[in-house]
Scaffold this motif. Structure first.
Motif, mmCIF file in Angstrom:
data_model
loop_
_atom_site.group_PDB
_atom_site.id
_atom_site.type_symbol
_atom_site.label_atom_id
_atom_site.label_comp_id
_atom_site.label_asym_id
_atom_site.label_seq_id
_atom_site.Cartn_x
_atom_site.Cartn_y
_atom_site.Cartn_z
ATOM 1 N N PHE A 172 -4.717 15.255 7.913
ATOM 2 C CA PHE A 172 -3.994 15.483 9.175
ATOM 3 C C PHE A 172 -3.552 14.133 9.751
ATOM 4 N N SER A 173 -2.343 14.092 10.301
ATOM 5 C CA SER A 173 -1.855 12.833 10.896
ATOM 6 C C SER A 173 -2.710 12.427 12.098
ATOM 7 N N THR A 174 -3.464 13.362 12.652
ATOM 8 C CA THR A 174 -4.329 13.060 13.799
ATOM 9 C C THR A 174 -5.695 12.503 13.375
ATOM 10 N N ASN A 175 -5.980 12.516 12.095
ATOM 11 C CA ASN A 175 -7.303 12.085 11.624
ATOM 12 C C ASN A 175 -7.298 10.566 11.392
ATOM 13 N N HIS A 176 -7.324 9.840 12.498
ATOM 14 C CA HIS A 176 -7.163 8.378 12.440
ATOM 15 C C HIS A 176 -8.305 7.704 11.685
ATOM 16 N N ARG A 177 -9.512 8.242 11.837
ATOM 17 C CA ARG A 177 -10.647 7.629 11.153
ATOM 18 C C ARG A 177 -10.473 7.753 9.640
ATOM 19 N N ALA A 178 -10.085 8.952 9.182
ATOM 20 C CA ALA A 178 -9.901 9.145 7.738
ATOM 21 C C ALA A 178 -8.764 8.258 7.224
ATOM 22 N N ILE A 179 -7.656 8.199 7.952
ATOM 23 C CA ILE A 179 -6.509 7.390 7.500
ATOM 24 C C ILE A 179 -6.911 5.908 7.424
ATOM 25 N N ALA A 180 -7.676 5.448 8.437
ATOM 26 C CA ALA A 180 -8.135 4.040 8.416
ATOM 27 C C ALA A 180 -9.013 3.784 7.193
ATOM 28 N N LEU A 181 -9.866 4.742 6.895
ATOM 29 C CA LEU A 181 -10.736 4.596 5.716
ATOM 30 C C LEU A 181 -9.890 4.520 4.443
ATOM 31 N N TYR A 182 -8.950 5.449 4.288
ATOM 32 C CA TYR A 182 -8.158 5.479 3.056
ATOM 33 C C TYR A 182 -7.315 4.199 2.923
ATOM 34 N N GLU A 183 -6.720 3.771 4.021
ATOM 35 C CA GLU A 183 -5.908 2.537 3.951
ATOM 36 C C GLU A 183 -6.783 1.339 3.576
ATOM 37 N N SER A 184 -7.996 1.312 4.143
ATOM 38 C CA SER A 184 -8.881 0.168 3.856
ATOM 39 C C SER A 184 -9.284 0.138 2.379
ATOM 40 N N MET A 185 -9.149 1.280 1.705
ATOM 41 C CA MET A 185 -9.496 1.339 0.285
ATOM 42 C C MET A 185 -8.251 1.283 -0.605
ATOM 43 N N GLY A 186 -7.108 0.931 -0.014
ATOM 44 C CA GLY A 186 -5.901 0.711 -0.807
ATOM 45 C C GLY A 186 -5.007 1.921 -0.995
ATOM 46 N N PHE A 187 -5.289 3.019 -0.300
ATOM 47 C CA PHE A 187 -4.397 4.181 -0.383
ATOM 48 C C PHE A 187 -3.119 3.910 0.416
ATOM 49 N N VAL A 188 -2.017 4.459 -0.086
ATOM 50 C CA VAL A 188 -0.715 4.243 0.544
ATOM 51 C C VAL A 188 -0.091 5.609 0.835
ATOM 52 N N GLU A 189 0.586 5.703 1.966
ATOM 53 C CA GLU A 189 1.263 6.970 2.284
ATOM 54 C C GLU A 189 2.468 7.124 1.367
ATOM 55 N N GLU A 190 2.609 8.298 0.710
ATOM 56 C CA GLU A 190 3.782 8.490 -0.134
ATOM 57 C C GLU A 190 4.718 9.537 0.444
ATOM 58 N N GLY A 191 4.378 10.036 1.591
ATOM 59 C CA GLY A 191 5.237 11.004 2.251
ATOM 60 C C GLY A 191 4.416 11.836 3.206
ATOM 61 N N ARG A 192 5.093 12.646 3.982
ATOM 62 C CA ARG A 192 4.346 13.542 4.858
ATOM 63 C C ARG A 192 5.109 14.840 5.043
ATOM 64 N N LYS A 193 4.356 15.912 5.147
ATOM 65 C CA LYS A 193 4.965 17.206 5.423
ATOM 66 C C LYS A 193 4.942 17.371 6.940
ATOM 67 N N VAL A 194 6.121 17.269 7.510
ATOM 68 C CA VAL A 194 6.226 17.244 8.968
ATOM 69 C C VAL A 194 5.923 18.624 9.566
#
Ligand SMILES: CC(C)(COP(=O)(O)OP(=O)(O)OC[C@H]1O[C@@H](n2cnc3c(N)ncnc32)[C@H](O)[C@@H]1OP(=O)(O)O)[C@@H](O)C(=O)NCCC(=O)NCCS
Length: 233
Positions: free
Chosen positions: A191-213
């Protein structure tokens, strides 16, 4: 102890506290730190409690508790199911609403059995004091042209979040994926609102490849995007 040397900041409505502060409190066993909008407190019994007015759930990490990371067992099914139910009840991190989740222990065991029986799948749990407090799964795609890819899902029990377990489980899974010649791409959706999860994934080198709006609708005028991320391994 000069706290100004440590990183304490706010991301949206969440307090981010760095590992040195956590370690300091765990070592000291008692203390109090005022941040702009919340407080961090520690006491001998609980180790750490983090609270932010009433906006964020209190976090407790019991002192001297050591997490063990290991491959899932079939008899973890019930505890994993409990965590899944709890997270779905929270209603902010997953697609399904509670009424849409009626998995039985037997079904959970069958699911784990399939994972353990597939060399392109894997699942780890984090255990504290003999209880499973978090899990991560990687499930590969079945179609031949997609079988080099797969998706990750992970959940940490509410009271154990923010203490490094999610990161450790993700590191463990990525290390396994990296040495598995059959896996080349690790994907996930959040979820775009899950800031903690997104921060975790980015810190481990994950990159956004798109989003379903506006992929998920919570109520009238309240939508959330599905953020698709990947990491090549
Ligand atoms: C998302 C989740 C798996 C993260 O696991 P966790 O154990 O809580 O996170 P960690 O303590 O390992 O922290 C990992 C990183 O997340 C980020 N993070 C942690 N707490 C945070 C917070 N309150 N706000 C923003 N970012 C935060 C930091 O980048 C941190 O890395 P750092 O400590 O090196 O700075 C866990 O919180 C969870 O289970 N949440 C509910 C279910 C869920 O959202 N699952 C994922 C669905 S896509």
């Amino acid at each position: 102890m000069d706290f100004s040397t440590f990183h304490v900041s706010h991301v949206k409505d969440l307090l981010v506290i760095s590992t040195p502060i956590v370690n300091y409190f765990l070592e000291k066993g008692t203390g109090h730190l005022d941040a702009k909008k919340g407080f961090v407190e520690a006491c001998g019994e609980f180790g750490i409690a983090i609270n932010m007015n009433d906006e964020v759930e209190p976090l407790t990490v019991k002192k001297n508790e050591k997490a063990v990371l290991r491959t899932v067992h079939l008899d973890d099914a019930e505890e994993i199911l409990d965590i899944q139910r709890e997270v779905i009840e929270e209603s902010v991190y997953f697609i399904r609403v509670p009424e849409e989740f009626d998995k039985t222990i037997e079904q959970e065991q069958e699911w784990i059995e399939k994972i353990l029986g597939n060399e392109r799948d894997n699942m780890f749990v984090a255990e504290i004091g003999g209880t499973v407090v978090g899990w991560i799964v990687f499930r590969s795609q079945e179609r031949r042209r997609m079988s080099h890819t797969g998706s990750i899902a992970l959940q940490i029990k509410k009271n154990y979040r923010g203490s490094g377990l999610g990161k450790q489980l993700l590191q463990e899974m990525l290390a396994w994926a990296e040495q598995n010649p059959l896996i080349e791409k690790v994907c996930l959706g959040t979820f775009s609102t899950n800031h903690r999860a997104i921060a975790l994934y980015e810190s481990m080198g994950f990159v956004e490849e798109g989003r379903k709006v506006k992929e998920f609708k919570f109520s009238d005028n309240e939508y959330v995007d599905d953020v698709l991320m990947y990491k090549l391994v």
